[in-house]
Design a protein around this motif. Structure first.
Motif, PDB file in Angstrom:
ATOM      1  N   GLU A   1       0.843  -1.208   0.000  1.00 48.73           N
ATOM      2  CA  GLU A   1       0.000   0.000   0.000  1.00 48.73           C
ATOM      3  C   GLU A   1       0.876   1.256   0.000  1.00 48.73           C
ATOM      4  O   GLU A   1       0.630   2.207  -0.742  1.00 48.73           O
ATOM      5  CB  GLU A   1      -0.942  -0.013   1.218  1.00 48.73           C
ATOM      6  CG  GLU A   1      -2.019  -1.107   1.085  1.00 48.73           C
ATOM      7  CD  GLU A   1      -2.896  -1.281   2.322  1.00 48.73           C
ATOM      8  OE1 GLU A   1      -2.508  -0.804   3.426  1.00 48.73           O
ATOM      9  OE2 GLU A   1      -3.971  -1.911   2.197  1.00 48.73           O
ATOM     10  N   LYS A   2       1.936   1.218   0.818  1.00 47.78           N
ATOM     11  CA  LYS A   2       2.822   2.373   0.923  1.00 47.78           C
ATOM     12  C   LYS A   2       3.604   2.576  -0.376  1.00 47.78           C
ATOM     13  O   LYS A   2       3.767   3.694  -0.868  1.00 47.78           O
ATOM     14  CB  LYS A   2       3.795   2.120   2.090  1.00 47.78           C
ATOM     15  CG  LYS A   2       4.477   3.365   2.566  1.00 47.78           C
ATOM     16  CD  LYS A   2       5.248   3.117   3.859  1.00 47.78           C
ATOM     17  CE  LYS A   2       6.297   4.226   3.973  1.00 47.78           C
ATOM     18  NZ  LYS A   2       7.460   3.835   4.733  1.00 47.78           N
TER      19      LYS A   2
ATOM     20  N   ALA B   1       1.250   3.843  -3.247  1.00 49.54           N
ATOM     21  CA  ALA B   1       0.904   5.251  -3.021  1.00 49.54           C
ATOM     22  C   ALA B   1       2.111   6.138  -3.329  1.00 49.54           C
ATOM     23  O   ALA B   1       1.990   7.163  -4.003  1.00 49.54           O
ATOM     24  CB  ALA B   1       0.439   5.444  -1.576  1.00 49.54           C
TER      25      ALA B   1
ATOM     26  N   ILE C   1      -8.366   7.383   2.258  1.00 52.87           N
ATOM     27  CA  ILE C   1      -8.134   5.938   2.437  1.00 52.87           C
ATOM     28  C   ILE C   1      -8.730   5.446   3.766  1.00 52.87           C
ATOM     29  O   ILE C   1      -9.232   4.317   3.851  1.00 52.87           O
ATOM     30  CB  ILE C   1      -6.625   5.598   2.308  1.00 52.87           C
ATOM     31  CG1 ILE C   1      -6.155   5.829   0.861  1.00 52.87           C
ATOM     32  CG2 ILE C   1      -6.330   4.171   2.759  1.00 52.87           C
ATOM     33  CD1 ILE C   1      -6.829   4.947  -0.214  1.00 52.87           C
TER      34      ILE C   1
ATOM     35  N   SER D   1      -7.945  10.260  -6.432  1.00 56.32           N
ATOM     36  CA  SER D   1      -7.744   8.834  -6.140  1.00 56.32           C
ATOM     37  C   SER D   1      -7.483   8.081  -7.436  1.00 56.32           C
ATOM     38  O   SER D   1      -7.923   8.499  -8.506  1.00 56.32           O
ATOM     39  CB  SER D   1      -8.982   8.247  -5.448  1.00 56.32           C
ATOM     40  OG  SER D   1     -10.147   8.528  -6.195  1.00 56.32           O
TER      41      SER D   1
ATOM     42  N   GLY E   1      -2.588   3.939   0.716  1.00 54.72           N
ATOM     43  CA  GLY E   1      -3.167   2.986  -0.230  1.00 54.72           C
ATOM     44  C   GLY E   1      -4.013   1.958   0.486  1.00 54.72           C
ATOM     45  O   GLY E   1      -3.951   1.811   1.711  1.00 54.72           O
TER      46      GLY E   1
ATOM     47  N   LYS F   1       1.130   9.792  -3.472  1.00 57.76           N
ATOM     48  CA  LYS F   1      -0.060   9.825  -2.613  1.00 57.76           C
ATOM     49  C   LYS F   1       0.303   9.415  -1.188  1.00 57.76           C
ATOM     50  O   LYS F   1       1.304   8.745  -0.947  1.00 57.76           O
ATOM     51  CB  LYS F   1      -1.147   8.883  -3.155  1.00 57.76           C
ATOM     52  CG  LYS F   1      -1.691   9.284  -4.522  1.00 57.76           C
ATOM     53  CD  LYS F   1      -2.503  10.557  -4.411  1.00 57.76           C
ATOM     54  CE  LYS F   1      -3.093  10.973  -5.737  1.00 57.76           C
ATOM     55  NZ  LYS F   1      -3.199  12.439  -5.861  1.00 57.76           N
ATOM     56  N   GLU F   2      -0.579   9.777  -0.244  1.00 57.26           N
ATOM     57  CA  GLU F   2      -0.279   9.518   1.164  1.00 57.26           C
ATOM     58  C   GLU F   2      -0.519   8.074   1.582  1.00 57.26           C
ATOM     59  O   GLU F   2       0.170   7.545   2.446  1.00 57.26           O
ATOM     60  CB  GLU F   2      -1.161  10.410   2.057  1.00 57.26           C
ATOM     61  CG  GLU F   2      -0.756  11.861   2.033  1.00 57.26           C
ATOM     62  CD  GLU F   2      -1.735  12.767   2.783  1.00 57.26           C
ATOM     63  OE1 GLU F   2      -1.368  13.929   3.000  1.00 57.26           O
ATOM     64  OE2 GLU F   2      -2.860  12.319   3.128  1.00 57.26           O
TER      65      GLU F   2
ATOM     66  N   ILE G   1      -5.410   4.256  -4.193  1.00 56.96           N
ATOM     67  CA  ILE G   1      -4.524   5.209  -3.519  1.00 56.96           C
ATOM     68  C   ILE G   1      -5.151   6.603  -3.493  1.00 56.96           C
ATOM     69  O   ILE G   1      -5.959   6.951  -4.349  1.00 56.96           O
ATOM     70  CB  ILE G   1      -3.120   5.253  -4.181  1.00 56.96           C
ATOM     71  CG1 ILE G   1      -3.220   5.678  -5.651  1.00 56.96           C
ATOM     72  CG2 ILE G   1      -2.411   3.904  -4.053  1.00 56.96           C
ATOM     73  CD1 ILE G   1      -1.862   5.938  -6.303  1.00 56.96           C
TER      74      ILE G   1
END
Ligand SMILES: *Cc1c(COP(=O)(O)O)cnc(C)c1O
Length: 339
Positions: free
Chosen positions: A40-41, A44, A217, A193, A52, A49-50, A211
């Motif tokens: 996820e990280k 993103a 999120i 997104s 995910g 993006k911050e 993301i």
């Protein structure tokens, strides 16, 4: 059989399988699966993006995003051929209780101009409140075409001015980036997104990542749980996605090159009227005689080539990770023998 039906048919390679077997896992509903967290990280981060959210499918990531943005009675603006409308089982109505405004546009692509005509006046009580704009890049029904980045920027600008969120159905976003050459972070900056499919050209067996901002999120995670999408030791499958993002992006250019070769061959045979100009890994042949669709598909199949019907009188071939140069040669041979 050489399978050109879709880039979803890819199977995990030995290396991917090894990576998956060894994945560290935990209970992801508790937020404790290190591999899911890493995926996820990482996803993103690629787009600046911050945060995910790992989900089971691209339908789920799209539907979760729509449900976060849209309250019952609001409206989504998208193209009439958009996957979120056409291929997600009426989920906009079913999951978000929202309405939809379907626009037309060149090969499935919207323009800021067109969108601006269809945002409803919030003071008119007759009209649904416009709550979201969603676009698709690459556009599947448009034959895998890529947006002009300047148009995306105009759409972003319009959405910002109008206070509307902009979602990207980026099932094949890396195919688009390989072609347009835009930096992923600059590209990602245009959207609130993005839904990314890991199980198409990237070759992972399962999953998509949504993301966006940390706040978005957080809301999406709540919707995923309600939809029954909270998974436990999901690191096993997330590892396939992580491997795919780290190893299988640059090679998409090979798929595009091979799709071009199919385009050239198809344009030379009698039974094809024209091929929708190939930009990425999707090749759509428009048949001279639309009634021959089934017959031609069986003819291809008899000679070991699988393709799919793509609406009336059209046949679609998709190149992917499990198609090599020899497969392309073989396919071209068969295409030429068919009459
Ligand atoms: C494949 C695809 C999706 C997601 O499909 P799933 O099968 O649910 O993963 C979404 N949008 C587009 C354009 C697609 O091609």
């Amino acid at each position: 059989m050489i399978d050109f039906r879709s880039d979803t048919v890819t199977k995990p390679s030995e290396m991917m399988r090894d990576f998956m077997i060894r994945a560290e896992v935990g209970d992801d509903v508790f937020g404790e699966d290190p591999t899911v967290n890493e995926l996820e990280k990482y996803a993103a981060g690629l787009f600046g993006k911050e945060a995910g959210l790992f989900c089971s499918s691209g339908t789920q990531t799209n539907q979760i995003a729509i449900s976060v943005y849209c309250q019952p009675g609001t409206e989504v603006i998208c193209h009439e051929d958009a996957h979120i409308y056409k291929y997600e089982g009426g989920g906009i109505a079913r999951n978000a209780n929202a309405s939809v405004r379907l626009l037309k546009g060149n090969r499935g692509r919207l323009s800021a101009d067109e969108i601006s005509k269809w945002v409803n006046n919030p003071d008119d009580v007759h009209l649904p409140l416009t709550a979201l704009v969603s676009i698709e890049d690459t556009m599947n029904r448009g034959g895998g075409c890529v947006y002009d980045f300047a148009e995306i920027q105009r759409i972003r600008e319009f959405c910002t001015k109008s206070g509307l969120p902009l979602h990207l159905d980026g099932a094949r976003v890396f195919n688009a980036l390989v072609v347009n050459g835009v930096d992923a972070k600059v590209y990602g900056d245009q959207f609130d997104s993005i839904s990314i499919c890991l199980s198409k050209g990237l070759g992972a067996p399962v999953g998509s990542v949504l993301i966006g901002s940390a706040d978005f999120i957080r809301k999406a995670r709540r919707v995923r749980k309600v939809m029954g999408g909270g998974m436990r030791q999901a690191g096993i499958i997330a590892a396939g996605g992580l491997f795919a993002l780290k190893n299988n992006v640059d090679r998409l250019a090979d798929d595009h090159h091979r799709a071009k070769q199919l385009e050239v061959a198809l344009n030379q045979v009698d039974w094809v009227k024209e091929v929708i100009p190939v930009e990425t890994n999707i090749v759509v042949a428009i048949l001279k005689d639309s009634h021959r669709q089934e017959e031609l598909l069986s003819g291809l199949k008899e000679k070991g080539i699988l393709a799919v019907a793509f609406g009336t009188g059209m046949i679609r071939f998709v190149t992917h990770l499990d198609i090599n140069d020899k497969d392309i040669e073989q396919c071209i041979q068969v295409i030429k023998e068919l009459e």
